[in-house]
Scaffold this active site. Structure first.
Site, PDB file in Angstrom:
ATOM      1  N   HIS A 123       0.877  -1.175   0.000  1.00  0.00           N
ATOM      2  CA  HIS A 123       0.000   0.000   0.000  1.00  0.00           C
ATOM      3  C   HIS A 123       0.919   1.231   0.000  1.00  0.00           C
ATOM      4  O   HIS A 123       2.037   1.180   0.530  1.00  0.00           O
ATOM      5  CB  HIS A 123      -0.819  -0.063   1.299  1.00  0.00           C
ATOM      6  CG  HIS A 123      -1.882   0.964   1.448  1.00  0.00           C
ATOM      7  ND1 HIS A 123      -1.620   2.268   1.808  1.00  0.00           N
ATOM      8  CD2 HIS A 123      -3.225   0.874   1.315  1.00  0.00           C
ATOM      9  CE1 HIS A 123      -2.764   2.929   1.889  1.00  0.00           C
ATOM     10  NE2 HIS A 123      -3.761   2.107   1.591  1.00  0.00           N
ATOM     11  N   GLN A 203      -4.161  -5.357   6.872  1.00  0.00           N
ATOM     12  CA  GLN A 203      -5.156  -6.285   6.295  1.00  0.00           C
ATOM     13  C   GLN A 203      -5.082  -7.669   6.933  1.00  0.00           C
ATOM     14  O   GLN A 203      -5.843  -8.557   6.554  1.00  0.00           O
ATOM     15  CB  GLN A 203      -4.948  -6.420   4.776  1.00  0.00           C
ATOM     16  CG  GLN A 203      -5.157  -5.156   3.991  1.00  0.00           C
ATOM     17  CD  GLN A 203      -6.624  -4.704   3.954  1.00  0.00           C
ATOM     18  OE1 GLN A 203      -7.539  -5.465   4.255  1.00  0.00           O
ATOM     19  NE2 GLN A 203      -6.838  -3.447   3.619  1.00  0.00           N
ATOM     20  N   LYS A 226     -10.108  -1.328  10.536  1.00  0.00           N
ATOM     21  CA  LYS A 226     -10.205  -2.500   9.665  1.00  0.00           C
ATOM     22  C   LYS A 226     -10.620  -3.718  10.480  1.00  0.00           C
ATOM     23  O   LYS A 226     -10.690  -4.832   9.955  1.00  0.00           O
ATOM     24  CB  LYS A 226      -8.851  -2.805   9.018  1.00  0.00           C
ATOM     25  CG  LYS A 226      -8.192  -1.604   8.370  1.00  0.00           C
ATOM     26  CD  LYS A 226      -8.242  -1.668   6.895  1.00  0.00           C
ATOM     27  CE  LYS A 226      -7.325  -0.597   6.329  1.00  0.00           C
ATOM     28  NZ  LYS A 226      -7.685  -0.200   4.997  1.00  0.00           N
ATOM     29  N   CYS A 364      -4.814   2.516  -3.800  1.00  0.00           N
ATOM     30  CA  CYS A 364      -3.628   2.956  -3.039  1.00  0.00           C
ATOM     31  C   CYS A 364      -2.453   2.009  -3.260  1.00  0.00           C
ATOM     32  O   CYS A 364      -1.681   1.718  -2.339  1.00  0.00           O
ATOM     33  CB  CYS A 364      -3.901   3.062  -1.541  1.00  0.00           C
ATOM     34  SG  CYS A 364      -5.034   4.355  -1.109  1.00  0.00           S
TER      35      CYS A 364
HETATM   36  N1  PMP Z   1      -1.530  -0.782   4.621  1.00  0.00           N
HETATM   37  C1  PMP Z   1      -2.479  -1.571   4.102  1.00  0.00           C
HETATM   38  C2  PMP Z   1      -2.094  -2.954   3.646  1.00  0.00           C
HETATM   39  C3  PMP Z   1      -3.788  -1.111   3.999  1.00  0.00           C
HETATM   40  O1  PMP Z   1      -4.732  -1.896   3.463  1.00  0.00           O
HETATM   41  C4  PMP Z   1      -4.104   0.183   4.470  1.00  0.00           C
HETATM   42  C5  PMP Z   1      -5.514   0.721   4.390  1.00  0.00           C
HETATM   43  N2  PMP Z   1      -6.122   0.597   3.147  1.00  0.00           N
HETATM   44  C6  PMP Z   1      -3.082   0.961   5.005  1.00  0.00           C
HETATM   45  C7  PMP Z   1      -1.811   0.445   5.067  1.00  0.00           C
HETATM   46  C8  PMP Z   1      -3.345   2.342   5.521  1.00  0.00           C
HETATM   47  O2  PMP Z   1      -4.176   2.270   6.642  1.00  0.00           O
HETATM   48  P1  PMP Z   1      -4.825   3.587   7.252  1.00  0.00           P
HETATM   49  O3  PMP Z   1      -5.472   4.309   6.110  1.00  0.00           O
HETATM   50  O4  PMP Z   1      -5.807   3.060   8.242  1.00  0.00           O
HETATM   51  O5  PMP Z   1      -3.737   4.377   7.872  1.00  0.00           O
END
Ligand code: PMP
Length: 406
Positions: A123, A203, A226, A364
């Site tokens: 991500h 995740q 999550k 993302c």
């Molecule tokens: N890493 C992963 C693997 C994610 O899926 C996400 C959220 N989509 C994030 C980081 C970022 O998390 P957050 O937006 O809650 O900071």
């Protein structure tokens, strides 16, 4: 244990509604899960009965809120089997946890010419903070690639790790491909060469039983939202020797021991990394989310989600032109796909109008999109409150929109 899904769904009243006059089918839990009433009621109770700023010890309300807040730290210590409570640091999310480590670990341990390995399936939150740190310190990012089926090529670590490598940043479960990475093996390989590992557990935390001591992780990060908890709360677990050496990330109240114009001394762990008034309500309600997930049983939840994944994958593959990204065995409840000849945005917009919430676009994860040479995808992700009937409706909706679009 068999889960009573109809019973579980009652804890999530948001799912009972209609959108555009169609029953809502929420297939976007990888972006954020819905919250059970237990979590929502806790937030309300705090505001109605004992809200106050924590750690000020000033009065009854502040004391009660402080006790509950700190109790969640203890719960988390148990939930991920951390050796000590001061190794649990509250942040506002995975993103902030990674930025904290990238900055503070970078300040303490990275010098010009050093290298950080980042996987290709990360991500953006686990890429950009490292790039920013590398730019500041004159360090270099090296990429651990994945195969087309979504498997991370961990055998390449032998070539990638050298005497300049300081850290590997890798997700335990990828948000696009759903790949469950063998992070324990990665950590063993890394430690054999003196390299630290940050695991992005955003995740993974609600799909796998996480034991940071068994993994031997140096850093493990995740977000409450999550895993049925409130948004705006995250966790950083870190190895104590490293956290002790790392400078504070932000300055302000709470993170200090004493302040004067001649110089300031910093508080102990975990408070050294918790400047300012935190998300008190969010953390306290997060405690209910952890309780909820623990009561269901992470393993039972994962098993059920795997059934949903297998069923949905089979059904999706019946659709002509279906391309699924990430097809290897070790996978969580996430399916990212495209249908040949139809734009992902058109599909997600039409699904939305049919009451079905999916994520679309670059998710993302630009480097994953670049790997497959696509500008966007659609992602359906499952949680314990989804049903096989919802998947049938999702597939029927896809078939219907294909007829309409062709
Ligand atoms: N890493 C992963 C693997 C994610 O899926 C996400 C959220 N989509 C994030 C980081 C970022 O998390 P957050 O937006 O809650 O900071």
């Amino acid at each position: 244990m068999t889960l009573d899904i109809a019973r579980i769904r009652k804890d999530f009243p948001i799912l009972e509604q209609k959108v555009y006059n169609k029953p809502l089918i929420y297939l976007d839990s990888a972006a954020s899960s819905q919250k059970p009433v237990q979590v929502l009621k806790k937030e309300e109770q705090l505001h109605l009965e004992y809200y106050g700023n924590i750690h000020r010890g000033a009065h009854f309300l502040a004391d009660k809120a402080t006790n509950d807040y700190e109790a969640v730290r203890d719960q988390l210590k148990g939930f991920i089997n951390a050796p000590a409570r001061e190794q649990i640091i509250f942040t506002k999310g995975t993103t902030e946890s990674i930025n904290l480590v990238a900055f503070s670990f970078g300040e303490a341990f990275i010098k010009e010419g050093d290298e950080i390995i980042v996987s290709e399936m990360e991500h953006h939150a686990n890429i950009v903070p490292w790039q920013m740190m590398a730019q500041r310190k004159g360090a270099k990012i090296r990429v651990l690639p994945f195969e087309d089926n979504g498997r991370l090529m961990i055998e390449k670590l032998n070539e990638l790790i050298n005497s300049k490598t300081k850290l590997i940043a890798v997700c335990q479960v990828a948000n696009t491909l759903g790949t469950i990475n063998p992070v324990k093996d990665i950590i063993t390989k890394a430690h054999a060469k003196g390299v630290k590992v940050l695991v992005d557990g955003a995740q993974a935390i609600n799909h796998l039983v996480v034991d940071v001591q068994d993994l031997d992780a140096d850093f493990y990060v995740f977000s409450a939202h999550k895993m049925f908890g409130p948004n705006g709360v995250g966790v950083l677990y870190g190895r104590k020797e490293l956290l002790d050496e790392m400078p504070p990330y932000q300055g302000g109240g709470e993170m200090i021991s004493e302040v004067s114009f001649e110089g300031t001394t910093y508080n102990e762990l975990p408070y050294k990394f918790e400047a300012g008034t935190p998300h008190i309500t969010g953390v306290i309600a997060f405690g209910e989310a952890i309780r909820y997930l623990t009561d269901l049983g992470v393993e039972a939840v994962a098993e059920y989600e795997h059934q949903l994944l297998t069923y949905a994958t089979e059904k999706l593959l019946e659709i002509p032109g279906m391309i699924i990204y990430g097809t290897q065995e070790q996978k969580s409840g996430v399916i990212t796909f495209n249908i040949e000849g139809i734009h992902s945005f058109d599909i997600s917009t039409m699904l939305d109008k049919m009451g079905i919430a999916v994520r679309s676009g670059r998710l993302c994860a630009d480097t994953v999109m670049q790997h497959y040479g696509v500008s966007g995808t659609i992602r359906a992700s499952f949680a314990v409150y989804n049903t096989l009937e919802e998947i049938d409706q999702f597939i029927a909706a896809l078939k219907k929109l294909m007829v309409m679009l062709s």
